[in-house]
Design a protein around this motif. Structure first.
Motif, PDB file in Angstrom:
ATOM      1  N   GLY A 159       0.829  -1.225   0.000  1.00 28.80           N
ATOM      2  CA  GLY A 159       0.000   0.000   0.000  1.00 28.80           C
ATOM      3  C   GLY A 159       0.850   1.256   0.000  1.00 28.80           C
ATOM      4  N   GLY A 160       1.919   1.240  -0.793  1.00 32.52           N
ATOM      5  CA  GLY A 160       2.832   2.389  -0.833  1.00 32.52           C
ATOM      6  C   GLY A 160       2.446   3.412  -1.886  1.00 32.52           C
ATOM      7  N   ASN A 161       3.478   4.037  -2.471  1.00 28.90           N
ATOM      8  CA  ASN A 161       3.275   5.160  -3.401  1.00 28.90           C
ATOM      9  C   ASN A 161       2.424   4.787  -4.611  1.00 28.90           C
ATOM     10  N   MET A 162       2.808   3.692  -5.286  1.00 30.22           N
ATOM     11  CA  MET A 162       2.140   3.364  -6.543  1.00 30.22           C
ATOM     12  C   MET A 162       0.732   2.845  -6.294  1.00 30.22           C
ATOM     13  N   ALA A 163       0.561   2.027  -5.236  1.00 29.79           N
ATOM     14  CA  ALA A 163      -0.786   1.558  -4.907  1.00 29.79           C
ATOM     15  C   ALA A 163      -1.688   2.750  -4.607  1.00 29.79           C
ATOM     16  N   VAL A 191      -3.324  -5.127   1.556  1.00 31.12           N
ATOM     17  CA  VAL A 191      -2.432  -5.846   2.469  1.00 31.12           C
ATOM     18  C   VAL A 191      -1.160  -5.013   2.570  1.00 31.12           C
ATOM     19  N   GLU A 192      -0.869  -4.552   3.757  1.00 31.84           N
ATOM     20  CA  GLU A 192       0.282  -3.655   3.947  1.00 31.84           C
ATOM     21  C   GLU A 192       0.860  -3.887   5.350  1.00 31.84           C
ATOM     22  N   PRO A 193       2.061  -4.476   5.420  1.00 26.44           N
ATOM     23  CA  PRO A 193       2.620  -4.821   6.740  1.00 26.44           C
ATOM     24  C   PRO A 193       3.098  -3.635   7.565  1.00 26.44           C
ATOM     25  N   PHE A 194       3.355  -2.511   6.910  1.00 30.14           N
ATOM     26  CA  PHE A 194       3.946  -1.351   7.584  1.00 30.14           C
ATOM     27  C   PHE A 194       2.835  -0.542   8.259  1.00 30.14           C
ATOM     28  N   GLU A 195       2.901  -0.471   9.598  1.00 27.39           N
ATOM     29  CA  GLU A 195       1.788   0.128  10.357  1.00 27.39           C
ATOM     30  C   GLU A 195       1.522   1.590   9.992  1.00 27.39           C
ATOM     31  N   TRP A 197      -0.396  -6.218  -7.605  1.00 26.08           N
ATOM     32  CA  TRP A 197       0.875  -6.411  -6.897  1.00 26.08           C
ATOM     33  C   TRP A 197       1.669  -5.125  -6.944  1.00 26.08           C
ATOM     34  N   ALA A 198       1.685  -4.407  -5.812  1.00 33.54           N
ATOM     35  CA  ALA A 198       2.372  -3.105  -5.749  1.00 33.54           C
ATOM     36  C   ALA A 198       3.456  -3.126  -4.676  1.00 33.54           C
ATOM     37  N   VAL A 199       4.156  -4.250  -4.624  1.00 31.42           N
ATOM     38  CA  VAL A 199       5.300  -4.362  -3.710  1.00 31.42           C
ATOM     39  C   VAL A 199       6.588  -4.125  -4.490  1.00 31.42           C
ATOM     40  N   LYS A 200       7.672  -3.886  -3.765  1.00 30.10           N
ATOM     41  CA  LYS A 200       8.962  -3.697  -4.432  1.00 30.10           C
ATOM     42  C   LYS A 200       9.398  -5.023  -5.070  1.00 30.10           C
ATOM     43  N   PRO A 201      10.176  -4.941  -6.151  1.00 28.42           N
ATOM     44  CA  PRO A 201      10.658  -6.171  -6.778  1.00 28.42           C
ATOM     45  C   PRO A 201      11.356  -7.078  -5.763  1.00 28.42           C
ATOM     46  N   GLN A 202      12.057  -6.451  -4.826  1.00 31.34           N
ATOM     47  CA  GLN A 202      12.838  -7.202  -3.828  1.00 31.34           C
ATOM     48  C   GLN A 202      11.956  -8.037  -2.896  1.00 31.34           C
ATOM     49  N   ALA A 205       4.422 -15.683  -1.847  1.00 30.27           N
ATOM     50  CA  ALA A 205       4.323 -16.931  -1.076  1.00 30.27           C
ATOM     51  C   ALA A 205       3.255 -16.800   0.016  1.00 30.27           C
ATOM     52  N   GLN A 206       3.187 -15.583   0.625  1.00 26.32           N
ATOM     53  CA  GLN A 206       2.199 -15.365   1.687  1.00 26.32           C
ATOM     54  C   GLN A 206       0.766 -15.340   1.139  1.00 26.32           C
ATOM     55  N   ALA A 207       0.604 -14.756  -0.058  1.00 25.31           N
ATOM     56  CA  ALA A 207      -0.753 -14.540  -0.574  1.00 25.31           C
ATOM     57  C   ALA A 207      -1.291 -15.701  -1.409  1.00 25.31           C
ATOM     58  N   SER A 267       0.512  -6.877 -12.037  1.00 23.02           N
ATOM     59  CA  SER A 267       1.731  -6.434 -11.344  1.00 23.02           C
ATOM     60  C   SER A 267       2.142  -5.053 -11.824  1.00 23.02           C
ATOM     61  N   VAL A 268       2.605  -4.225 -10.891  1.00 20.47           N
ATOM     62  CA  VAL A 268       3.201  -2.944 -11.289  1.00 20.47           C
ATOM     63  C   VAL A 268       4.710  -2.962 -11.044  1.00 20.47           C
ATOM     64  N   ALA A 269       5.238  -4.093 -10.598  1.00 20.49           N
ATOM     65  CA  ALA A 269       6.644  -4.137 -10.174  1.00 20.49           C
ATOM     66  C   ALA A 269       7.603  -4.018 -11.354  1.00 20.49           C
ATOM     67  N   ALA A 270       8.636  -3.219 -11.161  1.00 20.04           N
ATOM     68  CA  ALA A 270       9.661  -3.066 -12.198  1.00 20.04           C
ATOM     69  C   ALA A 270      10.464  -4.355 -12.313  1.00 20.04           C
ATOM     70  N   GLY A 271      10.712  -4.763 -13.546  1.00 20.97           N
ATOM     71  CA  GLY A 271      11.677  -5.840 -13.800  1.00 20.97           C
ATOM     72  C   GLY A 271      11.153  -7.253 -13.647  1.00 20.97           C
ATOM     73  N   MET A 305       3.464  -1.034 -16.267  1.00 21.58           N
ATOM     74  CA  MET A 305       4.420  -0.061 -15.757  1.00 21.58           C
ATOM     75  C   MET A 305       3.738   1.303 -15.748  1.00 21.58           C
ATOM     76  N   PRO A 306       3.198   1.675 -14.601  1.00 23.76           N
ATOM     77  CA  PRO A 306       2.524   2.972 -14.478  1.00 23.76           C
ATOM     78  C   PRO A 306       3.526   4.061 -14.071  1.00 23.76           C
ATOM     79  N   ASN A 307       3.045   5.256 -13.791  1.00 24.74           N
ATOM     80  CA  ASN A 307       3.928   6.261 -13.177  1.00 24.74           C
ATOM     81  C   ASN A 307       3.124   7.133 -12.204  1.00 24.74           C
ATOM     82  N   THR A 308       3.829   7.886 -11.388  1.00 26.79           N
ATOM     83  CA  THR A 308       3.147   8.566 -10.269  1.00 26.79           C
ATOM     84  C   THR A 308       2.174   9.691 -10.680  1.00 26.79           C
ATOM     85  N   PRO A 309       2.263  10.296 -11.858  1.00 25.74           N
ATOM     86  CA  PRO A 309       1.200  11.246 -12.208  1.00 25.74           C
ATOM     87  C   PRO A 309      -0.202  10.608 -12.202  1.00 25.74           C
TER      88      PRO A 309
HETATM   89  N1  LIG Z   1       7.145   4.724  -7.314  1.00 25.21           N
HETATM   90  C1  LIG Z   1       7.041   4.760  -8.623  1.00 25.21           C
HETATM   91  O1  LIG Z   1       7.132   5.818  -9.256  1.00 25.21           O
HETATM   92  C2  LIG Z   1       6.766   3.511  -9.385  1.00 25.21           C
HETATM   93  C3  LIG Z   1       6.857   2.267  -8.798  1.00 25.21           C
HETATM   94  N2  LIG Z   1       6.611   1.154  -9.529  1.00 25.21           N
HETATM   95  C4  LIG Z   1       6.702  -0.157  -8.908  1.00 25.21           C
HETATM   96  O2  LIG Z   1       5.716  -0.210  -7.916  1.00 25.21           O
HETATM   97  C5  LIG Z   1       6.114  -1.092  -6.883  1.00 25.21           C
HETATM   98  C6  LIG Z   1       5.906  -0.421  -5.565  1.00 25.21           C
HETATM   99  O3  LIG Z   1       6.687   0.766  -5.550  1.00 25.21           O
HETATM  100  P1  LIG Z   1       6.353   1.936  -4.543  1.00 25.21           P
HETATM  101  O4  LIG Z   1       4.884   2.042  -4.377  1.00 25.21           O
HETATM  102  O5  LIG Z   1       7.135   3.105  -4.993  1.00 25.21           O
HETATM  103  O6  LIG Z   1       7.011   1.309  -3.214  1.00 25.21           O
HETATM  104  P2  LIG Z   1       6.599   1.567  -1.709  1.00 25.21           P
HETATM  105  O7  LIG Z   1       7.783   1.169  -0.893  1.00 25.21           O
HETATM  106  O8  LIG Z   1       6.035   2.936  -1.544  1.00 25.21           O
HETATM  107  O9  LIG Z   1       5.417   0.522  -1.471  1.00 25.21           O
HETATM  108  C7  LIG Z   1       5.586  -0.854  -1.318  1.00 25.21           C
HETATM  109  C8  LIG Z   1       4.855  -1.248  -0.052  1.00 25.21           C
HETATM  110  O10 LIG Z   1       4.770  -2.666   0.032  1.00 25.21           O
HETATM  111  C9  LIG Z   1       4.938  -3.027   1.387  1.00 25.21           C
HETATM  112  N3  LIG Z   1       5.304  -4.434   1.541  1.00 25.21           N
HETATM  113  C10 LIG Z   1       6.513  -5.005   1.797  1.00 25.21           C
HETATM  114  N4  LIG Z   1       6.397  -6.341   1.925  1.00 25.21           N
HETATM  115  C11 LIG Z   1       5.085  -6.633   1.733  1.00 25.21           C
HETATM  116  C12 LIG Z   1       4.343  -7.844   1.775  1.00 25.21           C
HETATM  117  N5  LIG Z   1       4.929  -9.027   2.017  1.00 25.21           N
HETATM  118  N6  LIG Z   1       3.012  -7.793   1.550  1.00 25.21           N
HETATM  119  C13 LIG Z   1       2.416  -6.621   1.304  1.00 25.21           C
HETATM  120  N7  LIG Z   1       3.082  -5.421   1.276  1.00 25.21           N
HETATM  121  C14 LIG Z   1       4.397  -5.444   1.489  1.00 25.21           C
HETATM  122  C15 LIG Z   1       6.040  -2.094   1.820  1.00 25.21           C
HETATM  123  O11 LIG Z   1       6.097  -2.067   3.237  1.00 25.21           O
HETATM  124  P3  LIG Z   1       7.570  -1.780   3.898  1.00 25.21           P
HETATM  125  O12 LIG Z   1       7.893  -0.367   3.597  1.00 25.21           O
HETATM  126  O13 LIG Z   1       7.336  -2.086   5.330  1.00 25.21           O
HETATM  127  O14 LIG Z   1       8.521  -2.753   3.221  1.00 25.21           O
HETATM  128  C16 LIG Z   1       5.599  -0.779   1.212  1.00 25.21           C
HETATM  129  O15 LIG Z   1       4.698  -0.061   2.035  1.00 25.21           O
HETATM  130  C17 LIG Z   1       7.579  -1.443  -7.143  1.00 25.21           C
HETATM  131  O16 LIG Z   1       7.659  -2.751  -7.594  1.00 25.21           O
HETATM  132  C18 LIG Z   1       8.018  -0.471  -8.218  1.00 25.21           C
HETATM  133  O17 LIG Z   1       8.935  -1.054  -9.092  1.00 25.21           O
HETATM  134  C19 LIG Z   1       6.207   1.201 -10.828  1.00 25.21           C
HETATM  135  C20 LIG Z   1       6.100   2.397 -11.449  1.00 25.21           C
HETATM  136  C21 LIG Z   1       6.409   3.650 -10.812  1.00 25.21           C
END
Ligand SMILES: NC(=O)C1=CN([C@@H]2O[C@H](COP(=O)(O)OP(=O)(O)OC[C@H]3O[C@@H](n4cnc5c(N)ncnc54)[C@H](OP(=O)(O)O)[C@@H]3O)[C@@H](O)[C@H]2O)C=CC1
Ligand SMILES: O=C(O)[C@@H]1CCC=N1
Length: 273
Positions: free
Chosen positions: A13-17, A37-41, A71-76, A83-85, A96-100, A119-123
């Motif tokens: 639930g970070g920036n892109m979500a 689903v977002e583990p970060f409080e 899927w809006a989690v980092k590639p890492q 695996a969890q979901a 998926s929106v994940a890069a790579g 592959m979206p972008n923040t605008p």
């Molecule tokens: N930002 C951008 O401009 C763009 C990003 N993307 C892609 O979007 C994806 C997300 O990027 P962005 O939104 O910037 O990243 P963020 O770090 O803002 O968001 C990712 C969120 O996922 C959470 N997270 C970590 N592990 C899990 C898990 N097991 N289950 C659920 N959530 C989890 C993270 O929590 P925690 O911080 O605790 O790890 C974090 O809040 C990336 O793959 C990126 O490549 C694509 C296009 C543009």
């Protein structure tokens, strides 16, 4: 569409979500139809405040009630999150929106072929996003139409036919807003050095980018011609562009995008295993 198909779950639930959720809510989707689903409080608290959506810390049975999982989690962290979901999301279409991270990896992790990569972008946050989409063969016409309806709430989109092209898209429009902000920073800095206030310089820089972009969008003329129309013989633009050419700004900029594309490929290699 049934209630279940209508519902969307976001993993991460970070920036892109947030950018996509903002678009969906603006277009009238009910917040009760969105699971996050977002583990970060702290992020969960922000989502509740910003969108009125109560995110959960870990995936559970609620995922079985959603037709689309984004899927809006980092590639890492994608593999671990998958695996969890996986036990809860077998029936859904996956976006998926994940890069790579390549769709082969996602298919192996989730045990499904109904996958669309984007592959979206923040605008997207302000409804001006630019997204490229790639569908795996297992995603049918209805799946693609479903994804289009979601992404259209965030701005424009186009489909690419070769998955590898998404790395180029990532380098160009995915990371692109950062390059624009970088140039805006440089223009603002120059404006201040030349005697404007920071506020004046920022307004002039942002207005110029927005205006020039709109002009380019409205025109079918080559970009080069649009540039030449600004460049009066022996004038100020010529002085600036000559300085940039001497410093090989364009060549270095092109090189930078190659670095971004290579990094997208590396992310797929490193974290897609
Ligand atoms: N930002 C951008 O401009 C763009 C990003 N993307 C892609 O979007 C994806 C997300 O990027 P962005 O939104 O910037 O990243 P963020 O770090 O803002 O968001 C990712 C969120 O996922 C959470 N997270 C970590 N592990 C899990 C898990 N097991 N289950 C659920 N959530 C989890 C993270 O929590 P925690 O911080 O605790 O790890 C974090 O809040 C990336 O793959 C990126 O490549 C694509 C296009 C543009
Ligand atoms: O920097 C990144 O890796 C992500 C992908 C595109 C924009 N942000």
């Amino acid at each position: 569409m049934t209630d279940k198909q209508q519902r969307i779950a976001f993993i991460g639930g970070g920036n892109m979500a947030s950018a996509i959720i903002g678009g969906l809510l603006r277009q009238g989707m009910a917040s009760t139809d969105i699971e996050i689903v977002e583990p970060f409080e702290e992020a969960r608290a922000r989502l509740a405040k910003e969108f009125g959506i109560r995110a959960v810390a870990a995936p559970g049975t609620e995922l079985a009630n959603t037709g689309l999982v984004v899927w809006a989690v980092k590639p890492q962290t994608f593999k671990e999150a998958a695996a969890q979901a996986k036990p809860h999301a077998a029936q859904a279409l996956h976006l998926s929106v994940a890069a790579g991270i390549r769709s082969d990896s996602i298919a192996a992790w989730l045990g499904t072929e109904r996958i669309v990569r984007s592959m979206p972008n923040t605008p997207a946050l302000v409804g001006k996003g630019m997204t490229a989409l790639f569908a795996r063969d297992g995603a049918g016409a209805d799946d693609k139409a479903r994804v289009e309806r979601v992404i259209a709430t965030t701005g424009e989109f186009l489909w690419v036919q070769a998955e590898a092209q998404l790395d180029a898209v990532t380098a160009l429009s995915g990371s692109g807003p950062a390059y624009v902000f970088y140039f805006l920073e440089a223009m603002t800095q120059a404006g201040v050095e030349l005697g404007l206030t920071a506020e004046q310089a920022r307004r002039l820089a942002v207005g110029t980018f927005a205006g020039a972009s709109e002009l380019a969008r409205a025109s079918t003329d080559p970009l080069e011609l649009l540039r030449e129309r600004v460049t009066s013989k022996g004038g100020t633009t010529y002085a600036a562009l000559t300085s940039m050419e001497q410093d090989q700004v364009k060549a270095h900029f092109v090189k930078a995008l190659h670095a971004a594309s290579r990094r997208a490929e590396e992310l797929g290699d490193e974290f897609g295993r």
